[in-house]
Design an enzyme around this catalytic site. Structure first.
Site, PDB file in Angstrom:
ATOM      1  N   ASP A 157       0.879  -1.126   0.103  1.00  0.00           N
ATOM      2  CA  ASP A 157      -0.054  -0.063   0.124  1.00  0.00           C
ATOM      3  C   ASP A 157       0.811   1.249  -0.011  1.00  0.00           C
ATOM      4  OD1 ASP A 157      -3.327   0.399   0.975  1.00  0.00           O
ATOM      5  OD2 ASP A 157      -1.608   2.097   1.197  1.00  0.00           O
ATOM      6  N   VAL A 187     -10.953   2.724  -3.986  1.00  0.00           N
ATOM      7  CA  VAL A 187     -10.586   2.133  -5.171  1.00  0.00           C
ATOM      8  C   VAL A 187     -11.423   1.147  -6.113  1.00  0.00           C
ATOM      9  CG1 VAL A 187      -8.731   0.988  -6.563  1.00  0.00           C
ATOM     10  CG2 VAL A 187      -8.091   2.691  -4.706  1.00  0.00           C
ATOM     11  N   HIS A 198     -10.131  -5.256  -3.422  1.00  0.00           N
ATOM     12  CA  HIS A 198      -8.769  -5.451  -2.862  1.00  0.00           C
ATOM     13  C   HIS A 198      -8.896  -6.110  -1.447  1.00  0.00           C
ATOM     14  CE1 HIS A 198      -9.645  -1.353  -2.688  1.00  0.00           C
ATOM     15  NE2 HIS A 198      -9.160  -1.299  -1.572  1.00  0.00           N
TER      16      HIS A 198
HETATM   17  P1  AMP Z   1      -9.887   1.201   0.177  1.00  0.00           P
HETATM   18  O1  AMP Z   1     -10.161   2.675   0.754  1.00  0.00           O
HETATM   19  O2  AMP Z   1     -10.021   0.135   0.778  1.00  0.00           O
HETATM   20  O3  AMP Z   1     -10.406   1.391  -1.382  1.00  0.00           O
HETATM   21  O4  AMP Z   1      -8.494   1.430  -0.126  1.00  0.00           O
HETATM   22  C1  AMP Z   1      -7.465   1.808  -1.047  1.00  0.00           C
HETATM   23  C2  AMP Z   1      -6.087   1.796  -0.740  1.00  0.00           C
HETATM   24  O5  AMP Z   1      -5.212   1.796  -1.942  1.00  0.00           O
HETATM   25  C3  AMP Z   1      -5.519   2.780   0.171  1.00  0.00           C
HETATM   26  O6  AMP Z   1      -4.913   2.129   1.402  1.00  0.00           O
HETATM   27  C4  AMP Z   1      -4.489   3.479  -0.643  1.00  0.00           C
HETATM   28  O7  AMP Z   1      -3.473   3.991   0.103  1.00  0.00           O
HETATM   29  C5  AMP Z   1      -4.108   2.598  -1.643  1.00  0.00           C
HETATM   30  N1  AMP Z   1      -3.761   2.971  -2.901  1.00  0.00           N
HETATM   31  C6  AMP Z   1      -4.119   4.021  -3.690  1.00  0.00           C
HETATM   32  N2  AMP Z   1      -3.381   4.197  -4.630  1.00  0.00           N
HETATM   33  C7  AMP Z   1      -2.150   3.257  -4.560  1.00  0.00           C
HETATM   34  C8  AMP Z   1      -1.269   2.946  -5.354  1.00  0.00           C
HETATM   35  N3  AMP Z   1      -0.978   3.750  -6.808  1.00  0.00           N
HETATM   36  N4  AMP Z   1      -0.265   2.134  -5.088  1.00  0.00           N
HETATM   37  C9  AMP Z   1      -0.484   1.194  -3.775  1.00  0.00           C
HETATM   38  N5  AMP Z   1      -1.746   1.571  -3.123  1.00  0.00           N
HETATM   39  C10 AMP Z   1      -2.365   2.643  -3.361  1.00  0.00           C
END
Ligand code: AMP
Length: 124
Positions: free
Chosen positions: A39, A106, A110
């Site tokens: 992350d 996102v 995940h």
């Molecule tokens: P969620 O709120 O469950 O959708 O979590 C999305 C996660 O994606 C968050 O913990 C972000 O820090 C992570 N995230 C967003 N963009 C990226 C990226 N480019 N690479 C790695 N992690 C990311």
């Protein structure tokens, strides 16, 4: 900004772009069903994301529409990543946010793996 998990899959989402290799990520695992990467904004000593290769918006979408093979492959990938990181004996936490109340940002399923430290209560 949390998403609406009932909307159609958007193939331009950031994890789709990571899956296609269009933007960089610190990849730690890949098999036929999933990839895992660190992350970008870790919330624990270890904070790794496991993402299925199939196009699923959320856990809801995946659990309803994915094939048995995709579900088995993804669940095994999550377990393998945690095992390979040495998290089984000290313990770890899995989290899948779904939609607005879940805080999902996102729109590609995940699972978060948190570990490397005591994690406290489920919800702060
Ligand atoms: P969620 O709120 O469950 O959708 O979590 C999305 C996660 O994606 C968050 O913990 C972000 O820090 C992570 N995230 C967003 N963009 C990226 C990226 N480019 N690479 C790695 N992690 C990311």
């Amino acid at each position: 900004m949390p998403i609406d998990a009932t909307r159609p899959y958007d193939s331009d989402n950031i994890f789709a772009r990571i899956l296609r290799g269009e933007i960089p990520a610190t990849r730690v695992y890949e098999d036929d069903w999933a990839i895992a990467f660190e992350d970008i904004n870790p919330q624990a000593e270890i904070h790794t994301l496991v993402v299925p290769k199939g196009e699923y918006v959320s856990w809801d979408d995946f659990s309803a529409k994915a094939s048995d093979a995709e579900i088995a492959g993804f669940v095994r990938a999550v377990g393998t990543v945690a095992r390979e990181k040495g998290l089984v004996e000290p313990g770890y936490r899995l989290l899948a946010n779904v939609g607005a109340h879940g805080g999902q940002e996102v729109p590609h399923l995940h699972v978060h793996i948190f570990g490397g430290q005591p994690l406290g209560r489920m919800i702060a």
